[in-house]
Design an enzyme around this catalytic site. Structure first.
Site, PDB file in Angstrom:
ATOM      1  N   GLY A  43     -55.678 -31.999  -0.474  1.00 50.95           N
ATOM      2  CA  GLY A  43     -56.050 -33.036   0.495  1.00 50.95           C
ATOM      3  C   GLY A  43     -55.281 -32.891   1.795  1.00 50.95           C
ATOM      4  O   GLY A  43     -54.682 -31.843   2.050  1.00 50.95           O
ATOM      5  N   ASN A  44     -55.286 -33.927   2.609  1.00 51.53           N
ATOM      6  CA  ASN A  44     -54.498 -33.901   3.843  1.00 51.53           C
ATOM      7  C   ASN A  44     -53.948 -35.298   4.118  1.00 51.53           C
ATOM      8  O   ASN A  44     -54.207 -36.235   3.362  1.00 51.53           O
ATOM      9  CB  ASN A  44     -55.320 -33.359   5.014  1.00 51.53           C
ATOM     10  CG  ASN A  44     -56.497 -34.248   5.336  1.00 51.53           C
ATOM     11  OD1 ASN A  44     -56.325 -35.372   5.779  1.00 51.53           O
ATOM     12  ND2 ASN A  44     -57.707 -33.759   5.099  1.00 51.53           N
ATOM     13  N   ARG A  45     -53.173 -35.426   5.179  1.00 50.67           N
ATOM     14  CA  ARG A  45     -52.381 -36.637   5.379  1.00 50.67           C
ATOM     15  C   ARG A  45     -53.066 -37.709   6.229  1.00 50.67           C
ATOM     16  O   ARG A  45     -52.431 -38.677   6.628  1.00 50.67           O
ATOM     17  CB  ARG A  45     -51.038 -36.255   6.013  1.00 50.67           C
ATOM     18  CG  ARG A  45     -50.213 -35.354   5.100  1.00 50.67           C
ATOM     19  CD  ARG A  45     -48.935 -34.923   5.761  1.00 50.67           C
ATOM     20  NE  ARG A  45     -48.147 -36.071   6.191  1.00 50.67           N
ATOM     21  CZ  ARG A  45     -47.294 -36.041   7.195  1.00 50.67           C
ATOM     22  NH1 ARG A  45     -47.140 -34.937   7.889  1.00 50.67           N
ATOM     23  NH2 ARG A  45     -46.615 -37.114   7.509  1.00 50.67           N
TER      24      ARG A  45
END
Ligand code: CTP
Length: 404
Positions: free
Chosen positions: A209-211
């Site tokens: 995923g990412n932030r």
């Protein structure tokens, strides 16, 4: 927020959600507003005046006869910077739509000089009834911001649209209107915003995923609603709740977001790609990958579709207007603009909102600082401010483009 204390009238109509209005009142007071509560007599059967008086610090009455020498039915409406009704029941919406003045709250609504916000709460059948829908349409035509009710558990075991939007969302909508003069410069526009960060599974349990928290996308959606637009939010794994009054399409992966945005682009006038879309995805296993001894796992990452570039490629003519975001790590402002210009040329969108995401300055933070570039070479430097302020600057740029 205005420099002096904002004066808000909080109307409370007679529904079970009246108790949640106490939370709304606290939120508004916490933000520095001076709040006078005007319940209906039915609302007082749910929550009594003592609660409202103690929490607001003002006397409370539901009729026009108390303190008649002060002409409260005219004074309260005229002096309020904003009138909020939460919860707004089917009966209150009907009376307001018809312009009736049979209690203090409906009198206040007829004398209000500032914006009026209604947060409906009622049973699903009542909300969906053509009479209620007609009343809501009438109120919206007159410039009242009627939030869409939330979907969820209602009184008893029923589930459906009709729940009062979350108190903090109602407060956020009110503060937005108080912060800037009311405007409906996006009225008539259908806008779709993607928000959050995609997740790419590599087995049924794990993902890459990412932030991205979704905060900037949510503020874009919220501010677009308060400026009169009809808004769809394509939401990928957000940390924050979507705002009231928008249609939400939930997605998880870049591929799902691609499908949702491709479909939405056909029915919307403006597309904003605020989501952090994965550039790479692992090949996903059908079953959970097991540990074998102390061996690691190699994830082979393949490229995903560039949704923004694909939307531009598919567009026929100059609609929809397409806005991209750029997450860059730059060594300074000039470098940031240089990277942004190159990305704008590569993507071919109409506007690019460029952030410097280095030093934890953007992801999950309440504030942001951006440069908005347009395809004609124009540039607007937006100083650090709340994500709602940044969102308003993006809509200002969209309005300029649509008008041109
Ligand atoms: N974007 C997209 N599809 C992708 C990747 C990004 O639609 N697969 C969109 C984002 O929503 C954003 C814009 O493209 O509006 C720019 O995203 P950004 O992450 O800044 O750039 P990338 O295209 O990923 O390019 P690079 O990683 O090389 O900076």
């Amino acid at each position: 927020m205005t420099a002096r204390t904002a004066r808000v009238v909080l109307g409370v109509a007679g529904g079970i959600a009246a108790y949640k209005a106490a939370e709304v009142l606290r939120g508004l007071k916490g933000a520095g507003c001076d709040v006078v509560v005007v319940p209906t007599s039915a609302a007082l059967r749910f929550v009594g005046s003592a609660t409202w008086e103690a929490l607001s610090g003002h006397p409370v009455s539901a009729d026009v006869w108390t303190d008649a020498q002060d002409v409260p039915h005219v004074r309260l409406g005229q002096q309020a910077d904003l009138v909020l009704v939460a919860p707004a029941t089917a009966d209150l919406l009907a009376r307001a739509a018809q312009g009736m003045a049979d209690d203090l709250l409906t009198n206040v609504l007829l004398t209000a000089h500032g914006p009026v916000v209604m947060a409906p709460a009622m049973h699903t059948e009542m909300w969906q009834h053509p009479a209620t829908q007609r009343n809501v349409a009438l109120l919206r035509e007159r410039g009242v911001l009627v939030l869409d009710p939330a979907v969820g558990r209602l009184t008893g075991a029923d589930v459906g649209p009709g729940r009062l939007p979350e108190p903090d969302q109602i407060v956020a909508a009110v503060l937005d209107l108080l912060r800037r003069p009311p405007s409906d410069d996006l009225a008539g526009l259908r806008i779709v915003v993607s928000a959050g960060g995609t997740r790419e599974s590599w087995d049924p349990v794990r993902y890459v995923g990412n932030r991205s928290s979704g905060r900037q996308g949510v503020e874009l959606a919220r501010t677009a609603v308060s400026r009169g637009a009809t808004v769809t939010l394509v939401a990928a794994a957000m940390d924050v709740a979507p705002p009231a009054g928008v249609r939400v399409v939930d997605v998880e992966s870049a591929a799902q977001l691609h499908d949702a945005m491709t479909e939405a682009a056909q029915a919307h006038d403006v597309v904003v790609m605020a989501a952090a879309v994965a550039d790479f995805r692992p090949r996903a296993a059908d079953v959970k990958v097991k540990k074998e001894g102390d061996a690691g796992v190699d994830l082979h990452l393949e490229q995903t579709v560039d949704v923004l570039a694909d939307l531009v490629r598919r567009r026929e003519g100059d609609r929809p207007v397409i806005v991209g975001f750029a997450a860059e790590t730059a060594s300074g402002r000039d470098h940031l603009v240089e990277l942004g210009r190159a990305k704008l040329a590569r993507k071919g969108c109409d506007l690019l909102v460029v952030n410097d995401v280095g030093d934890d300055a953007v992801f999950g933070q309440p504030t942001n600082e951006v440069v908005i570039l347009d395809a004609e070479g124009g540039q607007a430097d937006i100083p650090r401010g709340s994500k709602a302020q940044v969102a308003d600057a993006v809509w200002d740029a969209v309005v300029r483009l649509v008008k041109a």
